[in-house]
Design an enzyme around this catalytic site. Structure first.
Site, PDB file in Angstrom:
ATOM      1  N   GLU A 182      24.765  53.328 -46.620  1.00 24.34           N
ATOM      2  CA  GLU A 182      25.000  52.754 -47.946  1.00 24.34           C
ATOM      3  C   GLU A 182      25.527  53.798 -48.921  1.00 24.34           C
ATOM      4  O   GLU A 182      26.372  53.498 -49.776  1.00 24.34           O
ATOM      5  CB  GLU A 182      23.715  52.112 -48.491  1.00 24.34           C
ATOM      6  CG  GLU A 182      23.156  50.974 -47.653  1.00 24.34           C
ATOM      7  CD  GLU A 182      24.163  49.860 -47.369  1.00 24.34           C
ATOM      8  OE1 GLU A 182      25.126  49.696 -48.148  1.00 24.34           O
ATOM      9  OE2 GLU A 182      23.991  49.162 -46.360  1.00 24.34           O
ATOM     10  N   GLY A 213      21.032  46.068 -46.111  1.00 26.34           N
ATOM     11  CA  GLY A 213      21.443  47.063 -47.089  1.00 26.34           C
ATOM     12  C   GLY A 213      22.719  46.621 -47.782  1.00 26.34           C
ATOM     13  O   GLY A 213      23.565  45.947 -47.182  1.00 26.34           O
ATOM     14  N   LEU A 225      28.094  44.396 -43.941  1.00 21.60           N
ATOM     15  CA  LEU A 225      28.395  43.095 -44.529  1.00 21.60           C
ATOM     16  C   LEU A 225      29.844  43.003 -44.998  1.00 21.60           C
ATOM     17  O   LEU A 225      30.375  41.912 -45.167  1.00 21.60           O
ATOM     18  CB  LEU A 225      27.454  42.822 -45.701  1.00 21.60           C
ATOM     19  CG  LEU A 225      25.969  42.662 -45.345  1.00 21.60           C
ATOM     20  CD1 LEU A 225      25.142  42.425 -46.603  1.00 21.60           C
ATOM     21  CD2 LEU A 225      25.755  41.532 -44.342  1.00 21.60           C
TER      22      LEU A 225
END
Length: 244
Positions: A207, A116, A165
């Site tokens: 997200e 994502g 990330l």
């Protein structure tokens, strides 16, 4: 339950097509179809055959190779970067430029082995998310969410491990609603609705937090674990903005 990491996965923990299928509504395991609602105006506009062709065409527009690039098109910013804390703006009109941004986000996400990515993570303050829970199947189209809004969330909650990330290497437990309902626009600008649970629901919520300048570490309640993980991976506790 099994641990699930949202923006990123622990090495060797790729979700399967079955995981992806379970995550969305009551779709059979392994199906790549989303239970999205096509509004009446679209249905009246043409035959079902035309609709089917249009749907297939739009699904294909987002397919990019799910492989790592030597140089990804976009830089993913990490914890401490101010861009991660700025709220994203709604997208007024979905254009080919929007779709190309989504494709570049996917290329960068696949390179980083993520599942994502939100536009603010690459320094673009637009309400755009990309998600793909089936990294091993090149034919499974990713999910593109534009201007997503959660309309309902389950009373039941789950605790799962998440990663991001933008905070590579850090994995910690976060509590979130088990299931959600949301509305959004797809990559062609069409209004959609869907229900999600399991890993898909968690990823969408993770997200969507990015669109409001919130990172998953802001929701971690294990202070000792948080401090240790951050220190072990070179991040500073002062860059976490805890939410109640």
């Amino acid at each position: 339950g099994p641990s699930s990491s949202c923006g990123s996965l622990r090495p060797g923990s790729l979700p399967t097509a079955i995981d992806a299928g379970r995550g969305v509504g009551a779709i059979p395991a392994g199906s790549s179809q989303l239970p999205c609602c096509i509004n009446a105006g679209v249905v009246l506009a043409g035959s079902f055959a035309q609709l089917a062709r249009a749907a297939e065409q739009s699904r294909d527009t987002m397919l990019v190779p799910k492989t790592a690039l030597d140089t990804p098109p976009l830089e993913i910013h990490t914890l401490g970067a101010e861009v991660l804390r700025q709220p994203a703006r709604r997208i007024g009109k979905v254009t080919e430029q929007t779709r190309e941004l989504a494709r570049d986000m996917l290329r960068s996400m696949y390179t980083a082995k993520g599942i994502g990515l939100a536009a603010p993570q690459v320094g673009i303050h637009q309400q755009l998310l990309v998600i793909d829970l089936d990294l091993e199947n090149a034919a499974t189209p990713p999910l593109v969410l534009i201007n997503p809004e959660i309309s309902a969330a389950s009373a039941s909650i789950d605790t799962y491990e998440e990663g991001c990330l933008s905070i590579p290497g850090v994995y910690l437990d976060v509590v979130r609603p088990t299931a959600i309902e949301l509305s959004f626009r797809d990559e062609m600008g069409r209004p959609r609705k869907m229900k999600a649970d399991g890993l898909m629901a968690r990823c969408i919520q993770h997200e969507m937090d990015h669109l409001n300048g919130v990172l998953f570490v802001d929701r971690v309640t294990d202070e000792a674990g948080l401090q240790k993980e951050l220190k072990d991976h070179g991040f500073q506790r002062q860059h976490v903005q805890s939410v109640s």
